[in-house]
Design an enzyme around this catalytic site. Structure first.
Site, PDB file in Angstrom:
ATOM      1  N   HIS A 254       0.010  11.986  -5.720  1.00 35.81           N
ATOM      2  CA  HIS A 254      -0.505  12.032  -4.345  1.00 35.81           C
ATOM      3  C   HIS A 254       0.646  11.851  -3.350  1.00 35.81           C
ATOM      4  CE1 HIS A 254      -3.283  11.086  -0.949  1.00 35.81           C
ATOM      5  NE2 HIS A 254      -2.292  10.277  -0.600  1.00 35.81           N
ATOM      6  N   GLU A 255       1.444  10.823  -3.574  1.00 38.05           N
ATOM      7  CA  GLU A 255       2.538  10.514  -2.646  1.00 38.05           C
ATOM      8  C   GLU A 255       3.611  11.600  -2.676  1.00 38.05           C
ATOM      9  OE1 GLU A 255       2.227   8.333  -0.435  1.00 38.05           O
ATOM     10  OE2 GLU A 255       0.458   7.397  -1.289  1.00 38.05           O
TER      11      GLU A 255
ATOM     12  N   HIS B 188       0.852  -1.192   0.000  1.00 39.80           N
ATOM     13  CA  HIS B 188       0.000   0.000   0.000  1.00 39.80           C
ATOM     14  C   HIS B 188       0.893   1.250   0.000  1.00 39.80           C
ATOM     15  CE1 HIS B 188      -3.909   1.952   0.464  1.00 39.80           C
ATOM     16  NE2 HIS B 188      -3.184   2.912   0.996  1.00 39.80           N
ATOM     17  N   ALA B 189       0.696   2.121  -0.982  1.00 35.20           N
ATOM     18  CA  ALA B 189       1.597   3.260  -1.182  1.00 35.20           C
ATOM     19  C   ALA B 189       1.688   4.146   0.063  1.00 35.20           C
ATOM     20  CB  ALA B 189       1.116   4.093  -2.367  1.00 35.20           C
TER      21      ALA B 189
ATOM     22  N   TYR C  37      -9.105  11.468   4.661  1.00 34.50           N
ATOM     23  CA  TYR C  37      -9.331  11.470   3.210  1.00 34.50           C
ATOM     24  C   TYR C  37     -10.648  12.168   2.867  1.00 34.50           C
ATOM     25  CZ  TYR C  37      -5.607   7.998   3.399  1.00 34.50           C
ATOM     26  OH  TYR C  37      -4.419   7.350   3.646  1.00 34.50           O
TER      27      TYR C  37
ATOM     28  N   HIS D 236       2.827  14.423  -0.443  1.00 39.17           N
ATOM     29  CA  HIS D 236       3.225  14.231   0.967  1.00 39.17           C
ATOM     30  C   HIS D 236       4.687  14.637   1.162  1.00 39.17           C
ATOM     31  CE1 HIS D 236      -0.285  12.187   2.595  1.00 39.17           C
ATOM     32  NE2 HIS D 236      -0.247  11.226   1.686  1.00 39.17           N
TER      33      HIS D 236
ATOM     34  N   GLU E 102      -3.043  14.922   3.064  1.00 41.16           N
ATOM     35  CA  GLU E 102      -3.568  14.076   1.993  1.00 41.16           C
ATOM     36  C   GLU E 102      -3.949  14.877   0.750  1.00 41.16           C
ATOM     37  OE1 GLU E 102      -3.240  10.991   2.069  1.00 41.16           O
ATOM     38  OE2 GLU E 102      -2.809  10.740   4.206  1.00 41.16           O
TER      39      GLU E 102
ATOM     40  N   HIS F 212      -6.483   0.495   5.743  1.00 41.97           N
ATOM     41  CA  HIS F 212      -6.354   1.435   6.866  1.00 41.97           C
ATOM     42  C   HIS F 212      -6.979   0.907   8.143  1.00 41.97           C
ATOM     43  CE1 HIS F 212      -5.855   3.534   3.090  1.00 41.97           C
ATOM     44  NE2 HIS F 212      -5.212   4.487   3.712  1.00 41.97           N
TER      45      HIS F 212
HETATM   46  O1  X8Z Z   1      -4.152   5.341   1.190  1.00 41.74           O
HETATM   47  C1  X8Z Z   1      -4.124   6.199   0.325  1.00 41.74           C
HETATM   48  C2  X8Z Z   1      -2.780   6.679  -0.214  1.00 41.74           C
HETATM   49  C3  X8Z Z   1      -1.721   6.623   0.802  1.00 41.74           C
HETATM   50  S1  X8Z Z   1      -1.815   7.891   1.964  1.00 41.74           S
HETATM   51  C4  X8Z Z   1      -2.364   5.797  -1.358  1.00 41.74           C
HETATM   52  N1  X8Z Z   1      -5.273   6.678  -0.212  1.00 41.74           N
HETATM   53  C5  X8Z Z   1      -6.573   6.223   0.258  1.00 41.74           C
HETATM   54  C6  X8Z Z   1      -6.807   4.751  -0.093  1.00 41.74           C
HETATM   55  O2  X8Z Z   1      -6.078   4.203  -0.910  1.00 41.74           O
HETATM   56  O3  X8Z Z   1      -7.736   4.165   0.460  1.00 41.74           O
HETATM   57  C7  X8Z Z   1      -5.381   7.724  -1.216  1.00 41.74           C
HETATM   58  C8  X8Z Z   1      -6.835   7.962  -1.390  1.00 41.74           C
HETATM   59  C9  X8Z Z   1      -7.578   7.088  -0.445  1.00 41.74           C
HETATM   60 ZN    ZN Z   2      -1.743   9.827   1.334  1.00 37.24          ZN
END
Ligand code: X8Z
Ligand code: ZN
Length: 615
Positions: A367-368, A337-338, A507, A371, A395, A497
């Site tokens: 997105h990354e 997960h990024a 988010y 950060h 975010e 998450h």
């Molecule tokens: O988890 C993330 C990023 C890392 S902070 C890739 N996002 C959420 C997800 O993937 O659930 C970005 C948008 C929503």
């Molecule tokens: Zn993020």
């Protein structure tokens, strides 16, 4: 008279002593911030080592070092209490003391803190390690979420195959960790109470420094909900045509496995089958990226170039040397997960992402990198301030740039789009695509935390924990699982998450405020004028705008040194989170969809789901 004078002198002496103490406190803070940065650097190195190579040894090290750091923070917290910081003059010093006395989960007694770390580790590593067997070849059992399962869920249009992967994944990523999750909820609540909060919900929400944040989000969500209803109705109507009445009902929740995403959080992957105006081009540059030989490295270089074009900071050498931007092929387990990392040493910033060459991943790369840009902008500040104005701000940064990158104007500029004519229909189609990402996400994001807040607050009986999750998902998003679930299953940890102990309202906030930032940045860049049809908000490209970059710099360089309304104000003069900009962005789509849905007699709304039963 004499007595009065003595009193006065005593008061003066006290005031003087306080001024003197405040000077000493300042020096104390300087040293402490340096010490904490050093220790947190060591802890983060251990966390990085574990996340990029999950094994017992790395887990043990990470937990040991985290426990040591928590112990140190508990010790200094009693030192901090010796200072009368609440009576100091300087707002800055008071803010630093307040932040330093907050222990978070580290307030748990040593043994329970270790238990907490082990519990989260167990859930996160379970999530990272999930492998399922191939639908057709049951002897091939090495399919991981990233990339194999995600690719299938987004590309397959075989609903039985999609159902198979959905069930396999939720069973392995969710149900497998139910007992860990139960313990986790207990420990979060215990930590919350030790920090003087009523429950984990208030504990988590404290990060937003705003007692009315839940209410504000409810209000903004209520404003956008009618548009969501229109999109939902239209997508269900189109899916029904595509899959048939037996698979998709006219009035019920949408079976979520058909939506192109394991969690149905964004539906843009099925744009090809649900978008209006099939004869108009769909802006999806994945194929073109492949054709042009794009690599993950090139994608990160492009993100770097975008930020520097706005006069912002270049990615430093350490970033390129230490980041992991492709999935390692040596067979190790890692968290794919990024994520973006700050190592709390000058210019040591990293990204870990199992990047694939697709349009969607190009947005995630930005997105990354957003950060990382934030971290570079605030790295001069004392350790306590090395964070976003609130997690939602962190975010939002890269997403503002992604909104710009995703416009036909920018995609043409970078040579990924040609022969594209942006007429009214193409525009609606493009807005629809963006809505499948941005509007659809709002109810999803809200439920991730509404659910956990409810558990923390003790509002849900344990015997209903799974069905409560699906009840919220149905109520807010109008979706349901493809198969009947029960309390023998446990699905929430199948979202990264939730397994990884990360709040999610960040988010929701991001997806609202990123449009506030985008709109202002576009105005500053001379790219948006509400009175000029040549300059619409949804084709605004802020690339190369020093004015937009300056607004970012003003906000980002404040880090967490001031409450978030101050940071927002530094960007565009506003002090309130508002749904006005996101509504303005999608207004043409709303008008078109409402008329279209009436024309097609599309049903709006949904009946209750029967896809979760007690047992
Ligand atoms: O988890 C993330 C990023 C890392 S902070 C890739 N996002 C959420 C997800 O993937 O659930 C970005 C948008 C929503
Ligand atoms: Zn993020």
């Amino acid at each position: 008279m004499r007595v009065f004078l003595v009193d006065l002198l005593a008061t003066l002496a006290l005031a003087q002593a306080l001024v003197k103490e405040e000077i000493q406190a300042k020096e104390y803070l300087e040293n402490l911030n340096k010490e904490l940065a050093k220790r947190t650097n060591v802890q983060t190195e251990a966390a990085w080592a574990y996340a990029s190579n999950i094994n017992d040894e790395n887990e043990k090290k990470k937990i040991e070092i985290s426990a040591e750091l928590a112990k140190f923070r508990r010790e200094i917290s009693s030192d901090l209490q010796k200072f009368q910081w609440r009576s100091y003059q300087s707002e800055d010093i008071k803010r630093q003391f307040k932040a330093l006395t907050e222990l978070g989960y580290g307030a748990l007694p040593e043994a329970e803190f270790a238990d907490f770390l082990e519990t989260v580790s167990a859930m996160a590593s379970n999530f990272a390690k999930v492998k399922v067997c191939d639908y057709k070849d049951k002897l091939k059992c090495d399919l991981a979420l990233e990339p194999e399962i995600e690719e299938i869920i987004s590309k397959s249009r075989d609903h039985e195959e999609l159902k198979y992967y959905w069930r396999e994944f939720y069973d392995k990523a969710g149900t497998a960790v139910r007992s860990n999750f139960e313990r986790y909820v207990e420990l979060v609540n215990k930590a919350a109470k030790l920090n003087n909060f009523t429950s984990g919900a208030e504990f988590w929400l404290d990060e937003y420094e705003d007692d009315t944040i839940e209410q504000q989000l409810d209000n903004i969500f209520a404003e956008i909900r009618p548009l969501y209803g229109q999109i939902h109705g239209y997508v269900r109507y189109r899916l029904r045509k595509y899959y048939g009445n037996d698979v998709v009902s006219e009035n019920g929740p949408i079976p979520m496995h058909l939506l192109g995403n394991m969690w149905a959080q964004e539906w843009s992957e099925i744009a090809d089958i649900v978008s209006p105006f099939p004869e108009k081009p769909l802006v999806d540059v994945t194929e073109e990226m492949e054709k042009q030989g794009y690599t993950p490295l090139k994608m990160f270089q492009m993100a770097d170039d975008f930020f520097t074009s706005m006069n912002l900071t270049k990615l430093p050498k350490d970033f390129w040397d230490k980041s992991i931007i492709e999935k390692p092929t040596d067979g190790r387990d890692l968290i794919c997960h990024a994520s973006a990392w700050n190592l709390y040493i000058k210019d040591d910033v990293r990204i870990k992402q199992c990047t694939r060459v697709t349009q969607e991943q190009l947005f995630t790369v930005h997105h990354e990198v957003g950060h990382i840009q934030y971290a570079l902008q605030y790295q001069h500040l004392p350790f306590v301030y090395l964070a976003g104005a609130n997690p939602g701000f962190h975010e939002a940064v890269g997403d503002v740039v992604s909104l710009s990158v995703s416009t036909p104007k920018h995609l043409k500029r970078i040579g990924l789009l040609s022969n594209y004519v942006r007429d009214d229909e193409a525009r609606i189609k493009q807005l629809f695509f963006t809505a499948l990402e941005k509007i659809v996400f709002l109810p999803f994001a809200f439920t991730m935390d509404k659910y956990r807040w409810a558990l923390f607050r003790g509002e849900v009986e344990k015997a209903n924990w799974n069905c409560e999750f699906w009840k919220l998902r149905e109520q807010y998003s109008g979706i349901e699982p493809p198969v009947v679930r029960s309390e023998k299953d446990f699905d929430p940890p199948a979202k990264y998450h939730i397994s990884a102990d990360t709040d999610y309202v960040r988010y929701l906030i991001s997806f609202i405020i990123q449009f506030q930032f985008y709109k202002s940045a576009c105005i500053k860049a001379g790219q948006y004028d509400a009175n000029n049809a040549e300059l619409p908000l949804d084709n605004c490209d802020i690339y190369g705008s020093a004015a937009a970059g300056e607004a970012f710099h003003n906000m980002l360089s404040m880090g967490a040194s001031k409450p978030w309304p101050d940071a927002l104000e530094a960007f565009n003069g506003e002090r309130i989170m508002s749904g006005k900009a996101i509504a303005e962005y999608f207004e043409p789509l709303r008008v078109w969809l409402e008329a279209e849905n009436i024309k097609d007699s599309v049903h709006i709304g949904w009946t209750a789901s029967d896809k979760c039963v007690a047992s």
